[in-house]
Design an enzyme around this catalytic site. Structure first.
Site, PDB file in Angstrom:
ATOM      1  N   HIS A  18       0.838  -1.200   0.000  1.00 40.50           N
ATOM      2  CA  HIS A  18       0.000   0.000   0.000  1.00 40.50           C
ATOM      3  C   HIS A  18       0.870   1.247   0.000  1.00 40.50           C
ATOM      4  CE1 HIS A  18       0.828   0.581   4.249  1.00 40.50           C
ATOM      5  NE2 HIS A  18       0.274  -0.582   4.582  1.00 40.50           N
ATOM      6  N   HIS A  21       4.057   1.439   2.341  1.00 36.27           N
ATOM      7  CA  HIS A  21       5.201   0.655   1.857  1.00 36.27           C
ATOM      8  C   HIS A  21       5.795   1.325   0.622  1.00 36.27           C
ATOM      9  CE1 HIS A  21       2.329  -2.669   3.336  1.00 36.27           C
ATOM     10  NE2 HIS A  21       3.212  -2.481   4.303  1.00 36.27           N
ATOM     11  N   CYS A 126       0.543  -9.095  23.510  1.00 34.98           N
ATOM     12  CA  CYS A 126      -0.406  -8.789  22.437  1.00 34.98           C
ATOM     13  C   CYS A 126      -0.048  -9.655  21.234  1.00 34.98           C
ATOM     14  CB  CYS A 126      -0.355  -7.310  22.042  1.00 34.98           C
ATOM     15  SG  CYS A 126      -1.331  -6.986  20.555  1.00 34.98           S
ATOM     16  N   CYS A 129       0.757  -7.525  18.024  1.00 38.19           N
ATOM     17  CA  CYS A 129       2.086  -6.896  17.980  1.00 38.19           C
ATOM     18  C   CYS A 129       3.207  -7.913  18.156  1.00 38.19           C
ATOM     19  CB  CYS A 129       2.250  -5.858  19.082  1.00 38.19           C
ATOM     20  SG  CYS A 129       1.010  -4.585  19.104  1.00 38.19           S
ATOM     21  N   CYS A 143      -3.881  -3.253  24.720  1.00 39.04           N
ATOM     22  CA  CYS A 143      -2.721  -2.969  23.872  1.00 39.04           C
ATOM     23  C   CYS A 143      -2.820  -1.519  23.377  1.00 39.04           C
ATOM     24  CB  CYS A 143      -2.714  -3.929  22.676  1.00 39.04           C
ATOM     25  SG  CYS A 143      -1.642  -3.367  21.355  1.00 39.04           S
ATOM     26  N   HIS A 146      -3.358  -1.793  19.329  1.00 37.42           N
ATOM     27  CA  HIS A 146      -4.549  -2.438  18.778  1.00 37.42           C
ATOM     28  C   HIS A 146      -5.820  -2.149  19.566  1.00 37.42           C
ATOM     29  CE1 HIS A 146      -1.362  -4.848  16.883  1.00 37.42           C
ATOM     30  NE2 HIS A 146      -2.239  -5.015  15.929  1.00 37.42           N
ATOM     31  N   LYS A 302      -9.567  18.176   4.169  1.00 40.06           N
ATOM     32  CA  LYS A 302     -11.007  18.309   3.984  1.00 40.06           C
ATOM     33  C   LYS A 302     -11.527  17.427   2.848  1.00 40.06           C
ATOM     34  CE  LYS A 302     -10.848  23.172   5.036  1.00 40.06           C
ATOM     35  NZ  LYS A 302     -10.560  24.358   4.284  1.00 40.06           N
ATOM     36  N   LYS A 305     -12.030  12.334   0.456  1.00 38.50           N
ATOM     37  CA  LYS A 305     -13.073  11.314   0.343  1.00 38.50           C
ATOM     38  C   LYS A 305     -12.799  10.299  -0.759  1.00 38.50           C
ATOM     39  CE  LYS A 305     -16.793  14.191   1.143  1.00 38.50           C
ATOM     40  NZ  LYS A 305     -17.564  14.912   0.189  1.00 38.50           N
TER      41      LYS A 305
HETATM   42  N1  MSP Z   1       8.183  -6.326   9.112  1.00 37.26           N
HETATM   43  C1  MSP Z   1       8.336  -5.125   9.857  1.00 37.26           C
HETATM   44  C2  MSP Z   1       9.647  -4.464   9.532  1.00 37.26           C
HETATM   45  C3  MSP Z   1      10.867  -5.299   9.783  1.00 37.26           C
HETATM   46  S1  MSP Z   1      12.313  -4.492   9.267  1.00 37.26           S
HETATM   47  C4  MSP Z   1      13.516  -5.447   9.837  1.00 37.26           C
HETATM   48  C5  MSP Z   1       7.208  -4.176   9.518  1.00 37.26           C
HETATM   49  N2  MSP Z   1       6.585  -4.353   8.349  1.00 37.26           N
HETATM   50  S2  MSP Z   1       5.369  -3.473   7.791  1.00 37.26           S
HETATM   51  O1  MSP Z   1       4.878  -4.172   6.621  1.00 37.26           O
HETATM   52  O2  MSP Z   1       4.436  -3.180   8.798  1.00 37.26           O
HETATM   53  O3  MSP Z   1       6.024  -2.174   7.255  1.00 37.26           O
HETATM   54  C6  MSP Z   1       6.253  -1.068   8.085  1.00 37.26           C
HETATM   55  C7  MSP Z   1       6.866   0.009   7.252  1.00 37.26           C
HETATM   56  O4  MSP Z   1       6.029   0.307   6.113  1.00 37.26           O
HETATM   57  C8  MSP Z   1       7.007   1.338   7.951  1.00 37.26           C
HETATM   58  O5  MSP Z   1       8.173   1.423   8.730  1.00 37.26           O
HETATM   59  C9  MSP Z   1       7.065   2.281   6.784  1.00 37.26           C
HETATM   60  O6  MSP Z   1       8.306   2.183   6.173  1.00 37.26           O
HETATM   61  C10 MSP Z   1       5.998   1.696   5.886  1.00 37.26           C
HETATM   62  N3  MSP Z   1       4.669   2.186   6.211  1.00 37.26           N
HETATM   63  C11 MSP Z   1       3.561   1.428   6.456  1.00 37.26           C
HETATM   64  N4  MSP Z   1       2.496   2.271   6.635  1.00 37.26           N
HETATM   65  C12 MSP Z   1       2.895   3.550   6.540  1.00 37.26           C
HETATM   66  C13 MSP Z   1       2.236   4.789   6.509  1.00 37.26           C
HETATM   67  N5  MSP Z   1       0.938   4.913   6.715  1.00 37.26           N
HETATM   68  N6  MSP Z   1       2.989   5.893   6.264  1.00 37.26           N
HETATM   69  C14 MSP Z   1       4.312   5.824   5.972  1.00 37.26           C
HETATM   70  N7  MSP Z   1       4.946   4.664   5.956  1.00 37.26           N
HETATM   71  C15 MSP Z   1       4.329   3.529   6.430  1.00 37.26           C
HETATM   72  O7  MSP Z   1       6.935  -3.287  10.304  1.00 37.26           O
END
Ligand code: MSP
Length: 635
Positions: A18, A21, A126, A129, A143, A146, A302, A305
């Protein structure tokens, strides 16, 4: 030339890719491309984190084996990165034997060095987590993340002696001020380290969780997922002793979101220190920098949507193109701070920065140069002040972009490039090459303008490459620039002839705001259908006095109006420039829709709409036939 190793987090395979990522991976890609452009030897790693409760639970829910499940989602990540033009050099999966081997070797080394011991732990756990929470962290017995009840678990587990590194870690962070950046995150960690650091439970009993890497010294347990996951950064390089590890690891920089700061800024340095000591390498194994960005939110603004969730937000890359998507996320989010995503803001930037500023510049400049086909070689010895200042601005831009990129300040880097684009647009307006072309006596001057423009576009075709790879390539192709894009070539003042140039228009087609607006209006009745009085009552109509009116630069149709609604003044953009001269509108009392969502047109935010009727190409703005004060309600 220097060496550069950059990693993204490895993403959990319990969710499809998404916006969040994608942001991390896009900025990492821009950085990797930038450093390659600078001639550095780059290794850029991303991958997927495939063990642990999260994933085991998601697989069970999907009714497939964890391996089949992780294979599927991991491929979805790979595919998404391919579609986004991500140039990672490697993709690591924690279920790969090359990773498991290194994790087990590190565990064994630490166990042999007495850094891991068997102990009992009882705590509030949790499952979401995959961690225990301390009394202090628990919120209302739940938690904090969550907001679900925690489970009390007592079990024998293996522990890493993390607490003994607390003093060392504080000293190390204090002695390396840019280890964790931006500074706010460094301060957050130093704040956290004021409380006593606990040892870290690094195992999970197999009776509770099967899906993990078995401990090499006790196969009743699997490795705690964070201990396993962090090691990917090392295992992907083959681990200590591997030539690739020895080459790249000393230059390691991690890029993460703020949500996973603690494992990266606390567990990981302690693990590396303990491992370094066990290998007799002391602090040598510490990473260079941890670069931390903020979080994307949806709907804080704002008008978001139309983008309902983070997955849909990423889908906008298919609607508007990769380059536009990359540009928006890098420009909109100040690295380190949170930002808000909305389709309207996206389209606003696409139209203003990409279609208008960059797209028009490229179209104007390539049209002028392609049309002119000058026979004479420009006389570079007689450059005017304007020609010179473009060259100076390019040099400064390169310098400022380099500085911004060294600080991971992507938005600032783009801001600097856009300032240069504005310089070039002004340069065309001032020098008026189309007028010079008509005057045979001024052809020498024209040639200087054309060579300056061509050279400047060549510069843009290089410095834009890390950010907008496809568009930068198209610019270089239009100029027949076959040089390898590298920073050494990124200067204006290198060429003294005008090469054959192909016209390049429509680099970023404008998106009609109407289309976006139409998508966001819910429940709009079909034409001809009746509406209720209540429907009509939702529209707030008011009398407004036009205080100022001016043309919108580069637009034939739009006027920018400042109107008074009595208590407040507003800026509106109205498509009436072909029917009214600005001066004729000032002082008029008109009727406006006062509660319309703002829309950005040609980079100007419009807060309302002027009512006008039209027929047969004629347009008339609604005025009053008797005086009423500004702000009066219209029904
Ligand atoms: N698997 C662990 C990371 C292990 S690293 C050794 C993890 N994975 S995750 O799929 O949850 O990815 C987290 C990362 O995705 C965040 O640190 C960030 O880089 C990115 N993001 C996920 N959602 C995000 C937002 N809403 N905004 C910005 N980045 C975010 O945690």
């Amino acid at each position: 030339m220097s060496v550069f190793y950059l990693t993204t987090p490895i993403y959990y395979v319990n969710a499809t890719p998404h916006l969040g990522h994608a942001y991390t991976t896009i900025v990492a890609d821009a950085m990797a491309r930038w450093r390659r452009l600078a001639g550095d030897e780059v290794w850029f790693l991303t991958g997927t984190d495939e063990h642990g409760d999260h994933v085991a639970q998601a697989a069970a829910k999907a009714g497939v084996s964890p391996q089949a499940f992780t294979d599927r989602i991991s491929s979805a990540f790979r595919e998404t990165w391919r579609a986004l033009g991500i140039t990672n050099d490697d993709f690591i999966r924690t279920t790969e034997p090359r990773h498991q081997k290194v994790v087990q070797a590190i565990l064994q080394t630490l166990r042999d060095a007495g850094e891991i011991y068997l102990g009992t732990y009882g705590g509030h756990y949790c499952f979401g987590c995959e961690r225990f929470y301390t009394e202090k962290e628990i919120v209302d017995g739940q938690c904090p993340d969550h907001r679900t009840p925690l489970t009390w678990i007592e079990e024998e587990n293996y522990f890493f002696r993390m607490s003994k590194y607390q003093r060392w870690l504080i000293d190390y962070i204090e002695g390396h001020p840019d280890l964790i950046r931006p500074e706010r995150y460094r301060n957050e960690i130093l704040g956290f380290l004021r409380d006593p650091l606990q040892d870290l439970s690094i195992s999970r009993p197999r009776t509770r969780l099967e899906w993990g890497i078995p401990l090499p010294f006790d196969d009743r347990y699997v490795t705690y997922v964070w201990f396993d996951a962090l090691i990917n950064y090392v295992s992907a390089l083959g681990g200590p002793g591997d030539p690739r590890f020895e080459r790249f690891w000393p230059h390691a920089q991690h890029l993460i979101g703020k949500d996973i700061l603690k494992p990266h800024a606390v567990y990981w340095p302690c693990m590396l220190r303990a491992y370094g000591e066990a290998l007799g390498r002391g602090d040598d194994l510490l990473y260079r920098h941890l670069n931390v960005h903020g979080y994307w939110g949806l709907g804080g603004g704002k008008m978001s949507k139309s983008v309902g969730n983070v997955v849909e937000a990423l889908a906008l890359k298919d609607r508007y193109g990769n380059d536009a998507f990359r540009y928006f996320v890098m420009r909109e989010m100040v690295f380190g701070l949170d930002a808000d995503f909305s389709e309207e803001a996206f389209v606003g930037r696409l139209n203003a920065d990409l279609a208008n500023d960059l797209g028009n510049l490229v179209a104007r400049a390539t049209t002028l140069v392609a049309r002119a086909a000058p026979a004479e070689k420009p006389q570079l010895s007689i450059l005017s002040t304007e020609d010179q200042s473009v060259r100076i601005a390019a040099g400064e831009t390169r310098h400022l972009v380099e500085r911004a990129m060294s600080e991971f300040a992507f938005s600032r880097a783009l801001g600097q490039i856009w300032e240069f684009i504005a310089v070039l647009n002004r340069y065309i307006d001032t020098t008026q090459p189309w007028a010079l072309a008509k005057d045979p006596a001024r052809l020498g001057k024209l040639n200087l303008v054309l060579v300056t423009l061509t050279d400047s576009l060549r510069f843009l075709g290089i410095v834009l490459q890390p950010f907008l790879p496809d568009s930068a390539r198209r610019i270089r192709e239009a100029l027949g620039d076959e040089r390898a894009p590298n920073l050494e070539n990124a200067a204006v003042g290198r060429i003294d002839t005008i090469p054959p140039v192909t016209k390049l228009s429509g680099l970023f087609p404008r998106v009609e705001d109407k289309k976006v607006a139409a998508k966001t209006v819910e429940g709009t009745p079909a034409a001809g259908a009746k509406i209720t009085l209540a429907d009509f009552g939702r529209i707030e109509l008011r009398v407004a006095e036009v205080v100022a009116a001016e043309p919108v630069p580069k637009s034939k149709k739009l006027l920018k109006l400042t109107v008074s609604l009595g208590a407040e003044q507003r800026t509106l953009v109205a498509g009436i420039a072909e029917h009214y001269a600005p001066a004729d509108l000032v002082g008029k009392k008109v009727v406006v829709v006062a509660n319309l969502e703002p829309a950005t047109l040609m980079g100007i935010e419009s807060n309302g709409m002027v009512l006008a009727g039209s027929a047969d190409g004629k347009l008339a703005v609604l005025t009053l036939d008797r005086d009423l004060p500004p702000g009066a309600t219209v029904r």
